[in-house]
Motif scaffolding. Structure first.
Motif, PDB file in Angstrom:
ATOM      1  N   MET A  28       0.828  -1.209   0.000  1.00  0.00           N
ATOM      2  CA  MET A  28       0.000   0.000   0.000  1.00  0.00           C
ATOM      3  C   MET A  28       0.858   1.253   0.000  1.00  0.00           C
ATOM      4  SD  MET A  28      -3.211  -0.615  -0.239  1.00  0.00           S
ATOM      5  CE  MET A  28      -3.933   0.909   0.335  1.00  0.00           C
ATOM      6  N   ALA A  29       1.970   1.212   0.708  1.00  0.00           N
ATOM      7  CA  ALA A  29       2.848   2.382   0.747  1.00  0.00           C
ATOM      8  C   ALA A  29       3.422   2.685  -0.629  1.00  0.00           C
ATOM      9  CB  ALA A  29       3.964   2.158   1.763  1.00  0.00           C
ATOM     10  N   THR A  30       3.872   1.637  -1.328  1.00  0.00           N
ATOM     11  CA  THR A  30       4.397   1.818  -2.691  1.00  0.00           C
ATOM     12  C   THR A  30       3.318   2.357  -3.621  1.00  0.00           C
ATOM     13  OG1 THR A  30       5.918  -0.024  -2.335  1.00  0.00           O
ATOM     14  CG2 THR A  30       5.541   0.675  -4.606  1.00  0.00           C
ATOM     15  N   TYR A  31       2.123   1.804  -3.498  1.00  0.00           N
ATOM     16  CA  TYR A  31       1.007   2.252  -4.327  1.00  0.00           C
ATOM     17  C   TYR A  31       0.679   3.716  -4.048  1.00  0.00           C
ATOM     18  CZ  TYR A  31      -3.774   2.709  -6.019  1.00  0.00           C
ATOM     19  OH  TYR A  31      -4.907   3.146  -6.643  1.00  0.00           O
ATOM     20  N   LEU A  32       0.685   4.097  -2.772  1.00  0.00           N
ATOM     21  CA  LEU A  32       0.367   5.467  -2.395  1.00  0.00           C
ATOM     22  C   LEU A  32       1.400   6.439  -2.956  1.00  0.00           C
ATOM     23  CD1 LEU A  32      -1.413   7.407  -0.823  1.00  0.00           C
ATOM     24  CD2 LEU A  32      -0.043   6.934   1.210  1.00  0.00           C
ATOM     25  N   ILE A  33       2.679   6.060  -2.899  1.00  0.00           N
ATOM     26  CA  ILE A  33       3.736   6.920  -3.445  1.00  0.00           C
ATOM     27  C   ILE A  33       3.548   7.104  -4.955  1.00  0.00           C
ATOM     28  CG2 ILE A  33       6.219   7.083  -3.882  1.00  0.00           C
ATOM     29  CD1 ILE A  33       6.644   5.683  -1.191  1.00  0.00           C
ATOM     30  N   LYS A  34       3.206   6.020  -5.650  1.00  0.00           N
ATOM     31  CA  LYS A  34       2.967   6.116  -7.091  1.00  0.00           C
ATOM     32  C   LYS A  34       1.800   7.047  -7.402  1.00  0.00           C
ATOM     33  CE  LYS A  34       4.750   1.542  -8.380  1.00  0.00           C
ATOM     34  NZ  LYS A  34       4.402   0.208  -8.958  1.00  0.00           N
ATOM     35  N   ARG A  35       0.730   6.937  -6.619  1.00  0.00           N
ATOM     36  CA  ARG A  35      -0.426   7.802  -6.849  1.00  0.00           C
ATOM     37  C   ARG A  35      -0.086   9.262  -6.586  1.00  0.00           C
ATOM     38  NH1 ARG A  35      -5.561   6.182  -7.350  1.00  0.00           N
ATOM     39  NH2 ARG A  35      -5.714   8.381  -7.917  1.00  0.00           N
ATOM     40  N   LEU A  36       0.710   9.532  -5.563  1.00  0.00           N
ATOM     41  CA  LEU A  36       1.111  10.912  -5.283  1.00  0.00           C
ATOM     42  C   LEU A  36       1.956  11.486  -6.426  1.00  0.00           C
ATOM     43  CD1 LEU A  36       1.982  10.649  -1.480  1.00  0.00           C
ATOM     44  CD2 LEU A  36      -0.008  11.757  -2.501  1.00  0.00           C
ATOM     45  N   LEU A  37       2.870  10.671  -6.950  1.00  0.00           N
ATOM     46  CA  LEU A  37       3.685  11.136  -8.079  1.00  0.00           C
ATOM     47  C   LEU A  37       2.808  11.379  -9.316  1.00  0.00           C
ATOM     48  CD1 LEU A  37       6.825   8.810  -7.711  1.00  0.00           C
ATOM     49  CD2 LEU A  37       6.634  11.235  -7.110  1.00  0.00           C
ATOM     50  N   GLN A  38       1.851  10.497  -9.549  1.00  0.00           N
ATOM     51  CA  GLN A  38       0.927  10.708 -10.657  1.00  0.00           C
ATOM     52  C   GLN A  38       0.112  11.986 -10.457  1.00  0.00           C
ATOM     53  OE1 GLN A  38      -1.438   7.148 -10.817  1.00  0.00           O
ATOM     54  NE2 GLN A  38       0.242   5.871 -11.576  1.00  0.00           N
ATOM     55  N   GLY A  39      -0.284  12.236  -9.209  1.00  0.00           N
ATOM     56  CA  GLY A  39      -1.043  13.444  -8.911  1.00  0.00           C
ATOM     57  C   GLY A  39      -0.246  14.706  -9.198  1.00  0.00           C
ATOM     58  N   ILE A  40       1.039  14.691  -8.866  1.00  0.00           N
ATOM     59  CA  ILE A  40       1.890  15.854  -9.140  1.00  0.00           C
ATOM     60  C   ILE A  40       1.986  16.117 -10.642  1.00  0.00           C
ATOM     61  CG2 ILE A  40       4.264  16.720  -8.999  1.00  0.00           C
ATOM     62  CD1 ILE A  40       4.500  15.240  -6.314  1.00  0.00           C
ATOM     63  N   VAL A  41       2.139  15.039 -11.422  1.00  0.00           N
ATOM     64  CA  VAL A  41       2.209  15.184 -12.881  1.00  0.00           C
ATOM     65  C   VAL A  41       0.901  15.757 -13.430  1.00  0.00           C
ATOM     66  CG1 VAL A  41       2.426  13.929 -15.061  1.00  0.00           C
ATOM     67  CG2 VAL A  41       3.899  13.339 -13.127  1.00  0.00           C
ATOM     68  N   VAL A  42      -0.228  15.266 -12.908  1.00  0.00           N
ATOM     69  CA  VAL A  42      -1.529  15.758 -13.361  1.00  0.00           C
ATOM     70  C   VAL A  42      -1.690  17.240 -13.028  1.00  0.00           C
ATOM     71  CG1 VAL A  42      -4.018  15.582 -13.011  1.00  0.00           C
ATOM     72  CG2 VAL A  42      -2.647  13.514 -13.253  1.00  0.00           C
ATOM     73  N   LEU A  43      -1.300  17.650 -11.828  1.00  0.00           N
ATOM     74  CA  LEU A  43      -1.408  19.059 -11.441  1.00  0.00           C
ATOM     75  C   LEU A  43      -0.537  19.945 -12.330  1.00  0.00           C
ATOM     76  CD1 LEU A  43      -1.462  18.874  -7.535  1.00  0.00           C
ATOM     77  CD2 LEU A  43      -3.341  19.470  -9.056  1.00  0.00           C
ATOM     78  N   LEU A  44       0.657  19.475 -12.660  1.00  0.00           N
ATOM     79  CA  LEU A  44       1.525  20.239 -13.566  1.00  0.00           C
ATOM     80  C   LEU A  44       0.881  20.373 -14.943  1.00  0.00           C
ATOM     81  CD1 LEU A  44       5.072  18.872 -12.646  1.00  0.00           C
ATOM     82  CD2 LEU A  44       4.180  21.166 -12.212  1.00  0.00           C
ATOM     83  N   ALA A  45       0.278  19.288 -15.422  1.00  0.00           N
ATOM     84  CA  ALA A  45      -0.389  19.340 -16.723  1.00  0.00           C
ATOM     85  C   ALA A  45      -1.568  20.303 -16.701  1.00  0.00           C
ATOM     86  CB  ALA A  45      -0.858  17.939 -17.129  1.00  0.00           C
ATOM     87  N   VAL A  46      -2.362  20.259 -15.618  1.00  0.00           N
ATOM     88  CA  VAL A  46      -3.496  21.174 -15.491  1.00  0.00           C
ATOM     89  C   VAL A  46      -3.018  22.615 -15.438  1.00  0.00           C
ATOM     90  CG1 VAL A  46      -5.364  21.908 -13.951  1.00  0.00           C
ATOM     91  CG2 VAL A  46      -5.008  19.480 -14.401  1.00  0.00           C
ATOM     92  N   SER A  47      -1.965  22.870 -14.678  1.00  0.00           N
ATOM     93  CA  SER A  47      -1.449  24.233 -14.562  1.00  0.00           C
ATOM     94  C   SER A  47      -0.946  24.745 -15.916  1.00  0.00           C
ATOM     95  CB  SER A  47      -0.319  24.279 -13.535  1.00  0.00           C
ATOM     96  OG  SER A  47       0.823  23.565 -13.995  1.00  0.00           O
ATOM     97  N   PHE A  48      -0.291  23.870 -16.675  1.00  0.00           N
ATOM     98  CA  PHE A  48       0.236  24.280 -17.982  1.00  0.00           C
ATOM     99  C   PHE A  48      -0.898  24.607 -18.954  1.00  0.00           C
ATOM    100  CE2 PHE A  48       1.824  23.304 -22.273  1.00  0.00           C
ATOM    101  CZ  PHE A  48       2.891  24.194 -22.330  1.00  0.00           C
ATOM    102  N   VAL A  49      -1.915  23.738 -18.981  1.00  0.00           N
ATOM    103  CA  VAL A  49      -3.052  23.973 -19.878  1.00  0.00           C
ATOM    104  C   VAL A  49      -3.765  25.272 -19.511  1.00  0.00           C
ATOM    105  CG1 VAL A  49      -5.303  23.096 -20.593  1.00  0.00           C
ATOM    106  CG2 VAL A  49      -3.372  21.538 -20.412  1.00  0.00           C
ATOM    107  N   CYS A  50      -4.008  25.468 -18.213  1.00  0.00           N
ATOM    108  CA  CYS A  50      -4.669  26.702 -17.768  1.00  0.00           C
ATOM    109  C   CYS A  50      -3.847  27.928 -18.129  1.00  0.00           C
ATOM    110  CB  CYS A  50      -4.895  26.666 -16.255  1.00  0.00           C
ATOM    111  SG  CYS A  50      -6.114  25.476 -15.706  1.00  0.00           S
TER     112      CYS A  50
END
Length: 320
Positions: free
Chosen positions: A1-23
């Motif tokens: 679960m810890a490994t999975y959570l870290i992966k999801r957090l990293l994916q979330g950071i990438v998504v936020l960067l993509a959203v910020s760039f598009v905006c």
């Protein structure tokens, strides 16, 4: 679960960067903010001064890096209209939206799951048929029409509930709430019912479909054969296995209710983030719009991660 959570957090950071760039890109090409900041009658020299003061004369990639640096520090810029920090404006209205969304999702989840279980156990009764017909109406009728109908019935004809505003509120630290006053509860009933209509119908139909499928499984028949009580069979054995998709939809719906309650807040003049966003769109207030979108993306990503973690509580096998 810890490994999975870290992966999801990293994916979330990438998504936020993509959203910020598009905006950032979209709102840089939807209009020149200098025209609004300097005024309609400003000279060319005054416009250039404003452009330099706000850093709009720099290359686009430098502006984006500066924007990301400010966002990491919580500085999303100032509103073009009020010259107040955009993040502070949204945070000030966040309690109203969170309380409305939380009330709506509670109504949707409790009634949706409860009625879904009821009509799955007694599928042929008149009450079950009426509930299913009502769920179709809940999915089909637009949100704004539900709000208008509720205002007509409970505010105009019956005159028992107010039709707009948030009512009396109490300040508790940084949070201003209306859930601790009777007037606040009266004001939140109609907007919460309006906002919960579609999600309630979806959760009801999803719960019914899942329960109908699970109740025909062999382990449920075995539970009945062992003489277990109806409560244990239906709630402990059947409903627990149905809740995973229901919790998924409820979690996604909660994020959507927080981020996109614009129509409901406008109908009832609810002083939340959605109402502020609509005003900012009309006034082309780009910092407020971008900050709202970034915050909405962050809230939805956070809720999705929390929902994934709840899977492990509902079904321990998922931990492995």
């Amino acid at each position: 679960m810890a490994t999975y959570l870290i992966k999801r957090l990293l994916q979330g950071i990438v998504v936020l960067l993509a959203v910020s760039f598009v905006c950032f890109i979209i709102f840089r090409y939807t209009g020149d903010p200098v025209l609004m900041l300097a005024g309609k009658y400003a000279t060319q020299e005054e416009r250039e001064m404003v452009r330099v003061a706000y850093g709009l004369d720099r290359p686009l990639h430098i502006q984006y890096i500066s924007f990301i640096g400010g966002a990491l520090r919580g500085n999303f810029g100032k509103s073009y209209i009020s010259q107040v920090d955009a993040f502070d404006m949204i945070v000030e209205r966040m309690p109203a939206t969170l309380e409305l969304a939380f009330s709506a999702i509670c109504i949707s989840f409790v009634l949706g799951v409860g009625l879904g279980v009821l009509i799955s156990v007694w599928p042929t009764g008149m009450i079950s048929r009426a509930i299913m017909a009502g769920s179709i109406l809940g999915i089909s009728i637009p949100t704004f029409l539900i709000g208008i109908l509720l205002v007509m019935v409970f505010s105009v004809y019956l005159e028992i509930l107010p039709s707009f505003g948030r009512g009396d509120t109490i300040q508790i630290g940084f949070w201003r709430t209306g859930l601790l006053t009777i007037d606040g509860w009266k004001h939140i009933v109609l907007p919460a019912l309006t906002l919960s209509g579609y999600q309630l119908a979806v959760l009801l139909r999803l719960t019914r479909a899942g329960m109908r499928e699970v109740l025909s499984e062999e382990y449920i028949k075995t539970a009945w054969a062992k003489g277990l009580s109806p409560f244990k069979v239906i709630i402990k054995h059947a409903l627990r296995n149905v809740l995973i998709p229901v919790v998924t939809i409820a979690g996604l719906s909660f994020g959507e209710l927080i981020a996109f309650s614009i129509v409901t807040e406008t109908i009832f003049q609810w002083p939340g983030m959605g109402n502020l966003l609509l005003t900012s769109i009309f006034e082309t207030d780009q910092p407020v719009i971008v900050t709202y979108i970034m915050l909405a993306a962050f809230i939805i990503l956070t809720i999705n991660i929390l929902v994934d973690l709840m899977y492990a509580l509902l079904n321990p096998r998922i931990r492995y």
